[in-house]
Write an enzyme that holds these catalytic residues in place. Structure first.
Site, PDB file in Angstrom:
ATOM      1  CG  LEU A  84      -1.999  -1.128   1.350  1.00 39.94           C
ATOM      2  CD1 LEU A  84      -2.529  -1.262   2.611  1.00 39.94           C
ATOM      3  CD2 LEU A  84      -3.184  -0.738   0.216  1.00 39.94           C
ATOM      4  N   GLY A  85       1.969   1.349   0.846  1.00 40.28           N
ATOM      5  CA  GLY A  85       2.867   2.460   0.650  1.00 40.28           C
ATOM      6  C   GLY A  85       4.056   1.938   1.507  1.00 40.28           C
ATOM      7  N   GLY A  87       8.065   4.014   3.231  1.00 42.80           N
ATOM      8  CA  GLY A  87       8.683   5.107   3.738  1.00 42.80           C
ATOM      9  C   GLY A  87      10.021   4.699   4.344  1.00 42.80           C
ATOM     10  CB  ALA A  88      12.272   6.858   5.996  1.00 48.35           C
ATOM     11  N   GLY A  90       9.454   2.094   7.020  1.00 47.25           N
ATOM     12  CA  GLY A  90       9.120   0.489   6.625  1.00 47.25           C
ATOM     13  C   GLY A  90       7.917   0.830   5.546  1.00 47.25           C
ATOM     14  CE  LYS A  91       8.657  -3.037   2.016  1.00 50.61           C
ATOM     15  NZ  LYS A  91       9.025  -3.825   0.965  1.00 50.61           N
ATOM     16  CB  VAL A  92       1.419   0.125   5.078  1.00 50.89           C
ATOM     17  CG1 VAL A  92      -0.027  -0.101   5.424  1.00 50.89           C
ATOM     18  CG2 VAL A  92       1.868   0.971   6.094  1.00 50.89           C
ATOM     19  CE  LYS A 107       4.206   2.381  11.082  1.00 45.63           C
ATOM     20  NZ  LYS A 107       3.873   3.399  12.107  1.00 45.63           N
ATOM     21  CG  ASP A 204       4.462  13.035  12.107  1.00 46.42           C
ATOM     22  OD1 ASP A 204       4.882  14.246  11.519  1.00 46.42           O
ATOM     23  OD2 ASP A 204       4.977  12.161  11.469  1.00 46.42           O
TER      24      ASP A 204
END
Length: 392
Positions: A84-85, A87-88, A90-92, A107, A204
């Site tokens: 799904l996505g 980033g720095a 990890g991933k989902v 996640k 955040d």
């Protein structure tokens, strides 16, 4: 995924071969895992996992991500469908829960001491949220399960739709209507007010961390605007140590930049920036460094009070009790092009736009003691139509 300085775009990962990798891990108390992490500093490093968790070095990419090909089975229960996505941190992954037959989001955090500790902290926060909001009344993502897979902390959550940032991008950054802003903001404010009442600061808040509940990608009608707040990896309880630097740059409050300490009101500032981004279709403060960011604030909101500047330990920001900024710099040209006084952004002079900008001016207040709280913001007259609707 939370990221301090950049927005990570979703990106797909593929791998040849259709074999399923099965492993079994026992769920543990995250506080015990955090304690173990503190006593074994290498718990989440590939070299240190042999002390506590089984490691398969061939299951990780060079930068520490877990390889998650379609068909991979986690915890003998969750079968990977797609990414799904990423980033720095990890991933989902979208997965199918083999026990319930439902689709969920998992996640998968990268192997790293810092990221592992943050993930375990997020597990604790999500457990607390589930406990405090067992009726699911507030718009915070629900954690369904968590486990460790080959040294990677994995958090199972309800499957949501795209983020509000992705929604903006998919609609070519067309600004939200006032009705859409009102609907989204009311849900977010109630959720963050719930967190603040329970002594928790998100730290955040940004469009990437506010997800649509549905999976609609191009629908622009307000009916699709049910949202939930996600990514509690940086969430901090009032009694916990407060890191000096919090929030992604564009949504960072002035007291954080100036190193004056922070409290729950930093969430309010971030939300003010988020609402303006919905209204404009672009970031309010497209800054590249802290001093430029402060100069942008002054362009939009007026001079920073000298009392705040005098208290900062970073004296490079200050000159003659004012912001140390060169009006003749090339960066100042960029600011003049992209920033203007807050009220000049108003598209019309309608009563509801005046209400929105009154709310924004209360949120984007330099002085923390005068900045509106989220609890107060929920009762602002901008939200009167929604309260009247609930009473009918």
């Amino acid at each position: 995924m939370g990221n301090d300085e950049s927005n990570a775009d979703p990106n797909s990962e593929t791998k040849s071969g259709g074999s399923m990798h099965r492993t079994q891990n026992q769920t543990q108390d995250p506080s015990e895992a955090v304690s173990h992490l503190q006593t074994k500093s290498s718990l989440c490093d590939a070299d240190g996992l042999k002390d506590s968790l089984r490691t398969d070095v061939h299951s990780d990419t060079e930068d520490g991500h877990l390889k998650c090909p379609a068909g991979l089975i986690l915890k003998q229960r969750y079968q990977v469908v797609s990414t799904l996505g990423a980033g720095a941190s990890g991933k989902v992954m979208e997965c199918v829960d083999g026990q319930k037959g439902e689709r969920v989001a998992v996640k998968v955090v990268k192997k790293s001491d810092t990221l592992c500790a943050a993930a375990l902290s997020e597990v604790s926060v999500l457990q607390e949220i589930n406990s405090l909001d067992d009726d699911n009344r507030f718009a915070c993502v629900r954690m369904l399960d968590w486990f460790q897979h080959e040294g990677h902390v994995c958090i199972v959550m309800e499957l949501l739709g795209p983020s509000t940032f992705d929604f903006l991008r998919q609609n070519h950054f067309l600004p939200f209507s006032l009705q859409q802003i009102r609907l989204v903001a009311f849900q977010i404010f109630r959720a963050i007010s719930f967190l603040h009442r329970n002594n928790l600061t998100h730290t955040d808040l940004k469009p990437e961390n506010i997800l649509l509940v549905g999976s609609e990608k191009t629908q622009t009608g307000p009916s699709c605007f049910n949202v939930k707040v996600v990514d509690f990896g940086s969430a901090t309880f009032d009694h916990q140590h407060h890191e000096t630097l919090v929030s992604t740059r564009h949504y960072r409050a002035p007291e954080v930049i100036l190193g004056l300490g922070w409290n729950q009101s930093c969430d309010v500032w971030s939300l003010g920036c988020v609402l303006m981004e919905y209204y404009l279709g672009r970031t309010l403060f497209p800054s590249h460094d802290s001093k430029e960011h402060l100069a942008m604030m002054e362009k939009v909101l007026g001079p920073i009070p000298s009392g705040l500047l005098q208290r900062t330990r970073n004296q490079q920001f200050v000159k003659n009790q004012q912001l140390n900024w060169d009006e003749l710099s090339s960066s100042n040209e960029f600011i003049r092009k992209h920033c203007q006084p807050l009220t000049t952004y108003m598209r019309t002079n309608s009563e509801e736009e005046q209400q929105l900008f009154d709310l924004l001016s209360c949120m984007l207040e330099y002085d923390v003691s005068r900045r509106i709280t989220v609890e107060e913001a929920v009762w602002h007259r901008f939200f009167s139509p929604l309260r009247k609707l609930k009473q009918t």
